[in-house]
Design a protein around this motif. Structure first.
Motif, PDB file in Angstrom:
ATOM      1  N   PRO A  41       0.813  -1.232   0.000  1.00 35.80           N
ATOM      2  CA  PRO A  41       0.000   0.000   0.000  1.00 35.80           C
ATOM      3  C   PRO A  41       0.839   1.272   0.000  1.00 35.80           C
ATOM      4  N   LEU A  42       1.965   1.256   0.721  1.00 40.55           N
ATOM      5  CA  LEU A  42       2.817   2.444   0.745  1.00 40.55           C
ATOM      6  C   LEU A  42       3.472   2.685  -0.613  1.00 40.55           C
ATOM      7  N   GLU A  43       3.786   1.597  -1.322  1.00 49.17           N
ATOM      8  CA  GLU A  43       4.354   1.758  -2.665  1.00 49.17           C
ATOM      9  C   GLU A  43       3.338   2.428  -3.589  1.00 49.17           C
ATOM     10  N   SER A  44       2.088   2.011  -3.476  1.00 51.70           N
ATOM     11  CA  SER A  44       1.046   2.638  -4.295  1.00 51.70           C
ATOM     12  C   SER A  44       0.875   4.109  -3.942  1.00 51.70           C
ATOM     13  N   LEU A  45       0.913   4.423  -2.646  1.00 53.69           N
ATOM     14  CA  LEU A  45       0.772   5.816  -2.210  1.00 53.69           C
ATOM     15  C   LEU A  45       1.949   6.669  -2.672  1.00 53.69           C
ATOM     16  N   ALA A  46       3.129   6.054  -2.788  1.00 53.16           N
ATOM     17  CA  ALA A  46       4.320   6.793  -3.206  1.00 53.16           C
ATOM     18  C   ALA A  46       4.303   7.147  -4.679  1.00 53.16           C
ATOM     19  N   THR A  47       3.292   6.686  -5.401  1.00 52.71           N
ATOM     20  CA  THR A  47       3.227   6.967  -6.841  1.00 52.71           C
ATOM     21  C   THR A  47       2.077   7.899  -7.207  1.00 52.71           C
ATOM     22  N   VAL A  48       1.292   8.346  -6.213  1.00 50.97           N
ATOM     23  CA  VAL A  48       0.139   9.184  -6.547  1.00 50.97           C
ATOM     24  C   VAL A  48       0.601  10.571  -6.991  1.00 50.97           C
TER      25      VAL A  48
END
Length: 608
Positions: free
Chosen positions: A92-99
């Motif tokens: 989830p943090l990886e996804s958030l780091a790409t927003v």
């Protein structure tokens, strides 16, 4: 909901899902903020297998919700089973780091950096490093900018082979086609350099630093200046001249004022990093150029660093360098056309007196102080007055009074009332700098004279000034020095001056305390209740309301005969004091004790 009919343990996750899908953003936000409670209810296994996958799949929400989620996940280690399972938080943090939203990405990177320390070296290479590589090679610039902040936290704890891969990824980002990525890399260059071995600092970081400092985008070049401080601290002094100074000289003369501003802003840090010899040979001329820069913002940043730069000069030649190479430029800044430059200089110039000593201060600095004390900009004058203690320590209060005080007095008596007003506002600060004895000798009469100024704004400011002085010097000083003079004005033939007495009583009552207010001020106020001027009587009523809470609660006063000249409509001012009675046609006000008990008979009342 399915959880309502079946297993009750499913209910928390069902509520979460329902609220996350709710149209109300606030409900979704509240749901995210309750994640730790829900995870605790679900248990570590179901948090890993159900909650985290759900969160990973539903990262499409409002930025406010995503920001809260990124923050929450940074403290989720114990809720997923401890360090052994902390890698479960990475998806989830990886996804958030790409927003797209920067603040969300930054918070996700912050949480990733936090949980990276909870990974074992094996898990770091198995889970965290691959995440960094994926971000660094992502198609969107958002993921690549996030990757820049993660290299330094994983590099020290991985094998040599992985370290080489990490360095290569960072090199790629430093030469990325997208300026935003190069900016992110430049902002983390110094941080990454600190965890590298010295040979790689020289072989890898220095070329990257040189390229970024020559980037076509000034926003990248100015961040390279910030990295210069960290890099210079890592290198031996003998390598600085060859590896760092050419780039730094180039930055001080950069065509963009923003880059030169960054150099000026970081100048003291650069000075400490490069050492005394390079400072004398290279940084002194560079500092001169910054002080005479064509852009006011750069001059202001340089002016703000004058004292700190001079303090950090090598002791053996400090005075000569300041007198011959710095002071001539400082003299020009005193009369600069931009008020921000003059204000920045005024905030630090007084500190030069402790460096140059008494003789140089009197001969060279005092004329500059006087010029700034008479400057048209109020902030410049304030900055000079607020730092008088620096000069006082060097040249003594007597010398100070002979040089600067006449200028202060001259401003205090200026024909323009706004100039007088500015000096009044600085007086409490000046009093604190000079001390009570000197103030009483030189400035007390000036403060009292303002109370009878022909401009109301000056009289009002002078009243507030007295209150601040009493707070600074104490009630005893007020009783002996201020209060008698203020109360004497109650007999002044000019009704405006008599009203000033009431304004002073209003302001001083709380600062002076119950005893002085009751014994000294109250009788004068009551006496003025029969003043011939209605406006004075009007303000007596307001003053009694103001000082009522300060008075001794044991006193009970009968003021009917005295206050009979005050219009009935003014009695509303007293309703907030104690309790109001009307007896026949006589207007009477009882100041009843705090207990709330009214006076039982006339013998219990004090007639005035």
């Amino acid at each position: 909901m399915a959880g309502a009919d079946g297993d009750d343990s499913l209910y928390p996750i069902a509520v979460l899902i329902d609220e996350l899908r709710n149209e109300d953003v606030q409900l979704r936000l509240n749901s995210i903020k309750k994640l730790s409670t829900i995870a605790l209810a679900l248990g570590v296994e179901r948090t890993r297998t159900e909650l985290l996958p759900f969160l990973t799949d539903t990262i499409y929400d409002e930025d406010e919700v995503l920001l809260a989620l990124a923050e929450q996940l940074g403290s989720f280690t114990t809720l997923v089973g401890g360090p052994e399972f902390v890698h479960c938080l990475l998806p989830p943090l990886e996804s958030l780091a790409t927003v797209e939203e920067t603040v969300v990405r930054d918070k996700a990177v912050e949480s990733l950096r936090k949980i990276s320390h909870e990974h074992s070296p094996v898990d770091l290479e198995a889970h965290f490093v691959p995440l960094v590589k994926r971000l660094a090679s992502g198609d969107w610039f958002t993921s690549r900018t996030s990757a820049c902040g993660l290299f330094s936290v994983c590099y020290p704890r991985v094998s040599s082979t992985v370290k080489a891969e990490i360095r290569q990824h960072f090199r790629n980002l430093c030469s990325d086609d997208t300026p935003m990525v190069r900016r992110a890399a430049a902002s983390k260059l110094g941080e990454f350099a600190k965890v590298l071995e010295l040979e790689y600092v020289k072989n890898d970081i220095i070329p990257l630093f040189t390229n970024l400092a020559s980037d076509e985008q000034d926003s990248v070049r100015l961040l390279a200046v910030e990295a210069c401080v960290s890099i210079a601290q890592l290198l031996p002094e003998e390598d600085l001249e060859a590896l760092v100074m050419p780039t730094l000289r180039q930055a001080t003369e950069d065509k963009s004022w923003r880059v030169r501003y960054m150099v000026a802003d970081k100048f003291s840090e650069l000075q400490k990093a490069v050492g005394p010899e390079i400072t004398k040979n290279d940084l002194v001329p560079a500092f001169q150029n910054l002080l005479k820069d064509c852009e006011a913002e750069v001059r202001a940043a340089g002016a703000h660093k004058v004292k700190e730069f001079c303090e950090n000069l090598p002791a053996d030649g400090r005075e000569a360098i300041i007198m011959n190479h710095i002071l001539p430029y400082v003299k020009e800044l005193v009369s600069d056309s931009n008020q921000h430059v003059k204000s920045a200089l005024a905030s630090v110039i007084m500190g030069l007196s402790t460096i140059l000593g008494k003789d140089n201060t009197i001969e060279h600095l005092l004329p500059l102080f006087l010029a700034q004390l008479k400057d048209e900009c109020p902030e410049v004058r304030l900055n000079i007055i607020s730092n008088l203690d620096c000069v006082n320590e060097v040249i003594g209060i007597r010398q100070l009074s002979q040089s600067l005080l006449p200028a202060i007095v001259e401003l205090a008596e200026d024909t323009k009332w706004r100039v007088r007003l500015a000096i009044i506002e600085y007086m409490p600060l000046l009093a604190g700098q000079l001390g009570v004895e000197f103030f009483d000798e030189k400035l007390n009469s000036l403060c009292m004279a303002w109370l009878v100024d022909h401009v109301y704004a000056i009289r009002e400011a002078a009243t507030n000034n007295l209150m601040k002085l009493v707070e600074k010097f104490g009630a005893e000083w007020a009783q002996n020095t201020i209060v008698p003079k203020v109360l004497a004005m109650a007999n002044d033939p000019n009704y405006l001056h008599r009203m000033t007495t009431l304004f002073c009583v209003n302001a001083l009552s709380e600062a002076c305390g119950k005893e002085i207010t009751t014994k000294l001020m109250l009788p004068i106020v009551l006496k003025m209740a029969v003043d011939q001027v209605a406006n004075v009587r009007f303000n007596v009523a307001k003053s009694l309301q103001r000082i009522g809470p300060v008075l001794d609660s044991k006193y009970v006063f009968l003021l009917g005969p005295v206050l009979s000249k005050i219009p009935f409509g003014l009695f509303r001012y007293f309703c907030n004091l104690r309790k109001t009675y009307l007896i026949g046609s006589t207007r009477v006000i009882y100041f009843v004790a705090e207990s709330g008990c009214p006076a039982k008979s006339c013998s219990d009342r004090l007639h005035v």
